[in-house]
Design a protein around this motif. Structure first.
Motif, PDB file in Angstrom:
ATOM      1  N   GLU A   1       0.832  -1.212   0.000  1.00 36.73           N
ATOM      2  CA  GLU A   1       0.000   0.000   0.000  1.00 36.73           C
ATOM      3  C   GLU A   1       0.861   1.255   0.000  1.00 36.73           C
ATOM      4  N   ALA A   2       2.006   1.195   0.687  1.00 38.32           N
ATOM      5  CA  ALA A   2       2.891   2.360   0.750  1.00 38.32           C
ATOM      6  C   ALA A   2       3.531   2.655  -0.606  1.00 38.32           C
ATOM      7  N   LEU A   3       3.644   1.652  -1.468  1.00 40.86           N
ATOM      8  CA  LEU A   3       4.233   1.860  -2.790  1.00 40.86           C
ATOM      9  C   LEU A   3       3.291   2.607  -3.734  1.00 40.86           C
ATOM     10  N   ARG A   4       2.021   2.668  -3.396  1.00 48.20           N
ATOM     11  CA  ARG A   4       1.038   3.359  -4.258  1.00 48.20           C
ATOM     12  C   ARG A   4       0.981   4.832  -3.857  1.00 48.20           C
ATOM     13  N   ASP A   5       2.088   5.531  -4.084  1.00 52.44           N
ATOM     14  CA  ASP A   5       2.216   6.902  -3.593  1.00 52.44           C
ATOM     15  C   ASP A   5       2.405   7.918  -4.705  1.00 52.44           C
ATOM     16  N   GLY A   6       2.218   7.515  -5.943  1.00 53.18           N
ATOM     17  CA  GLY A   6       2.368   8.443  -7.053  1.00 53.18           C
ATOM     18  C   GLY A   6       3.790   8.644  -7.506  1.00 53.18           C
ATOM     19  N   ARG A   7       4.709   7.805  -7.085  1.00 52.89           N
ATOM     20  CA  ARG A   7       6.115   7.908  -7.483  1.00 52.89           C
ATOM     21  C   ARG A   7       6.249   7.920  -9.001  1.00 52.89           C
ATOM     22  N   GLU A   8       7.292   8.588  -9.486  1.00 55.44           N
ATOM     23  CA  GLU A   8       7.457   8.765 -10.929  1.00 55.44           C
ATOM     24  C   GLU A   8       8.452   7.732 -11.473  1.00 55.44           C
TER      25      GLU A   8
ATOM     26  N   LEU B   1      12.638   7.971 -11.749  1.00 54.71           N
ATOM     27  CA  LEU B   1      13.345   6.705 -11.802  1.00 54.71           C
ATOM     28  C   LEU B   1      13.125   6.108 -13.196  1.00 54.71           C
ATOM     29  N   ILE B   2      14.204   5.967 -13.949  1.00 54.84           N
ATOM     30  CA  ILE B   2      14.123   5.434 -15.305  1.00 54.84           C
ATOM     31  C   ILE B   2      14.633   4.002 -15.265  1.00 54.84           C
ATOM     32  N   SER B   3      13.717   3.057 -15.412  1.00 53.13           N
ATOM     33  CA  SER B   3      14.012   1.639 -15.219  1.00 53.13           C
ATOM     34  C   SER B   3      14.710   1.028 -16.427  1.00 53.13           C
TER      35      SER B   3
ATOM     36  N   GLY C   1       9.550   4.357 -22.110  1.00 54.14           N
ATOM     37  CA  GLY C   1       8.770   5.492 -22.584  1.00 54.14           C
ATOM     38  C   GLY C   1       7.397   5.630 -21.963  1.00 54.14           C
ATOM     39  N   GLU C   2       7.072   4.792 -21.008  1.00 54.32           N
ATOM     40  CA  GLU C   2       5.760   4.816 -20.363  1.00 54.32           C
ATOM     41  C   GLU C   2       5.919   5.141 -18.888  1.00 54.32           C
ATOM     42  N   ARG C   3       5.064   6.003 -18.362  1.00 52.04           N
ATOM     43  CA  ARG C   3       5.063   6.239 -16.926  1.00 52.04           C
ATOM     44  C   ARG C   3       4.235   5.154 -16.250  1.00 52.04           C
ATOM     45  N   VAL C   4       4.826   4.545 -15.246  1.00 50.07           N
ATOM     46  CA  VAL C   4       4.175   3.451 -14.526  1.00 50.07           C
ATOM     47  C   VAL C   4       3.336   4.051 -13.406  1.00 50.07           C
ATOM     48  N   LYS C   5       2.055   3.799 -13.430  1.00 46.37           N
ATOM     49  CA  LYS C   5       1.159   4.395 -12.448  1.00 46.37           C
ATOM     50  C   LYS C   5       1.202   3.686 -11.093  1.00 46.37           C
ATOM     51  N   ASP C   6       1.405   2.362 -11.118  1.00 45.78           N
ATOM     52  CA  ASP C   6       1.336   1.592  -9.878  1.00 45.78           C
ATOM     53  C   ASP C   6       2.273   0.394 -10.002  1.00 45.78           C
TER      54      ASP C   6
ATOM     55  N   PRO D   1       2.794  -5.115 -14.920  1.00 52.58           N
ATOM     56  CA  PRO D   1       3.400  -6.429 -15.196  1.00 52.58           C
ATOM     57  C   PRO D   1       4.918  -6.443 -15.150  1.00 52.58           C
ATOM     58  N   ALA D   2       5.556  -5.291 -15.153  1.00 46.46           N
ATOM     59  CA  ALA D   2       7.010  -5.245 -15.057  1.00 46.46           C
ATOM     60  C   ALA D   2       7.512  -5.337 -13.623  1.00 46.46           C
TER      61      ALA D   2
END
Length: 470
Positions: free
Chosen positions: A10-17, A209-211, A22-27, A32-33
């Motif tokens: 739940e703490a990871l669902r904080d809107g982190r960027e 954070l660019i994965s 090329g896609e922003r990960v929302k959650d 799936p990554a």
């Protein structure tokens, strides 16, 4: 207090960027990554709730990795906690929460090291340790600078500082609550703008954070890629676009000497090595177990050459274990005992050499034991489930000792550990886990017992002269 796995997620669902391809990960808990690896970290948090494991993992209500050990026995107790966490991922999650927890405990052991000439970060260091321990937070760290554009201070304000730039190899940062940013290599005495250490939440505005490529996302199923589908802790480039850091989160400031000293004059780095050496030992146990299962499946386990190869691997496991036990047994007092004890420096530093050289050899030896069986495998578990292909695969991939499904399952696991892109990352990771060889080999020359070795050789030389010649 320790957190449950669900509380961690739940703490990871904080809107982190977080950015991937090329896609922003929302959650990260749903994407799936990242979702399966996030769940693996959550399961590590849940271990503390197991009645059988809680006495091993928890001391005074917090994870044992946060404790400042005061004796040899407490060092051993901490290692037992490390072992439990390492076994949860078979050693493939290198930056589990107990890693930075041990570093924070090292900071708390000697907070006076954070007092520099122009800035005193001792209270912040203690607060950092306390915040992580009481919140059971997962903290990652980034200490590696890019060739250009490393994080630097660009503005000083009454309430904090503004930093700009990047840090590389943010292993596990995507899954963390906080990021500790610092520099472990020596900086020039006048390089004050890069001489800063601070900790910020991952959702801090301006932090991107660019994965790298996600092996988890590429995995077809747990059956087909059992490790990469669940234990891809990821590595990221962290970009700080004018990020504000409050003073209470700044540990060192514009002080090159102190910024480096916090790793070497506290037990922080040796604590890291204690945790990572325990994980490395666990990983070798797993790989050696794979080798034993493969040779039995191949029907080669009784051949003398194979028995000897397995014996060499078991010797490597014992060697990895011995470094951990020897570092504990050679413990040293910290700050005259006021900071407790730390693992022995000479053995801890030597473990870095052993691990970086041994891991690639172990992987190579197991590949040789597996032979071509790793190459000729069905594309995936779907072939076994197919009404027409399934009977054919089951008829021709089996061995006298294993049904086709069991053999394919074993070899898919072996390939994921030894030959996949995920496996290649881990081989490179273990080679450089404790830094570049030219760094740790040089450090060993002053941390090792060079003087004792020289003295023993000199004693022999001094025991005779030309008078012995007749």
């Amino acid at each position: 207090m320790t957190r449950s796995g669900q509380e961690y997620l739940e703490a990871l669902r904080d809107g982190r960027e977080i950015w991937l391809d090329g896609e922003r990960v929302k959650d990260v808990t749903a994407h799936p990554a990242f979702r399966a690896t996030a769940a693996s970290f959550a399961r590590i948090h849940d271990l503390a709730a197991d009645p059988a494991l809680r006495p091993v993992l928890v001391e005074n209500g917090v994870h044992r990795a946060y404790a400042v050990p005061r004796s040899y026995e407490e060092l051993v107790a901490r290692r037992r906690a490390y072992k439990v966490c390492a076994e949860a991922s078979f050693g493939f999650l290198g930056r589990t929460p107990d890693h930075m927890a041990s570093g924070a405990a090292g900071f708390a052991a000697v907070p006076s090291v954070f007092t520099g000439e122009g800035f005193d970060g001792s209270e912040q260091a203690l607060a950092f340790h306390r915040r992580l321990a009481e919140g059971d937070l997962h903290c990652a760290f980034t200490l590696t600078n890019p060739a250009e554009g490393a994080v630097r201070v660009v503005e000083e304000r009454a309430d904090g500082i503004v930093v700009r730039g990047a840090k590389t190899v943010g292993t596990g940062a995507v899954f963390a609550d906080e990021i500790l940013v610092g520099t472990i290599e020596p900086l020039a005495a006048d390089d004050t703008e890069h001489a800063v250490t601070f900790a910020v939440p991952v959702d801090t505005p301006g932090l991107k954070l660019i994965s790298r490529t996600s092996y988890e996302q590429q995995a077809r199923s747990v059956f087909d890629q059992p490790l990469s589908s669940r234990y891809d802790e990821n590595d990221a480039l962290l970009v700080y676009a004018d990020v504000f850091v409050p003073w209470e989160r700044v540990l060192t400031y514009r002080d090159p000497a102190t910024t480096a000293a916090i790793w070497w004059r506290t037990p922080a780095y040796l604590n890291f090595t204690h945790q990572s050496a325990t994980r490395f030992w666990t990983k070798l146990e797993f790989l050696t177990g794979l080798a034993i299962l493969i040779t039995r499946s191949n029907g080669t386990d009784t051949l003398p050459a194979v028995t000897q190869a397995v014996g060499r691997l078991l010797g490597a496991v014992a060697q990895a274990k011995a470094f951990v036990l020897a570092a504990e047994a050679s413990f040293e007092e910290v700050d005259g005992g006021r900071g407790g004890v730390r693992p022995g420096q000479e053995i801890s530093f030597a473990q870095r050499i052993m691990a970086g050289e041994l891991y690639p050899r172990a992987v190579q030896d197991i590949k040789l034991l597996a032979g071509s069986a790793l190459i000729q495998l069905p594309a995936g578990g779907r072939d076994l489930l197919h009404p027409e292909l399934g009977p054919l695969v089951r008829a021709y991939v089996r061995t006298p000792g294993d049904a086709a499904e069991d053999r394919i399952k074993l070899l898919k696991l072996a390939w994921d550990a030894l030959g996949s892109e995920f496996a290649g990352r881990h081989e490179q990771y273990e080679r450089f886990y404790q830094g570049a060889p030219h760094v740790y080999l040089t450090m060993q020359t002053w941390a090792g017992a060079a003087g004792d070795c020289e003295a023993l050789a000199r004693a022999c030389l001094d025991g005779y002269d030309l008078e012995t010649v007749k």
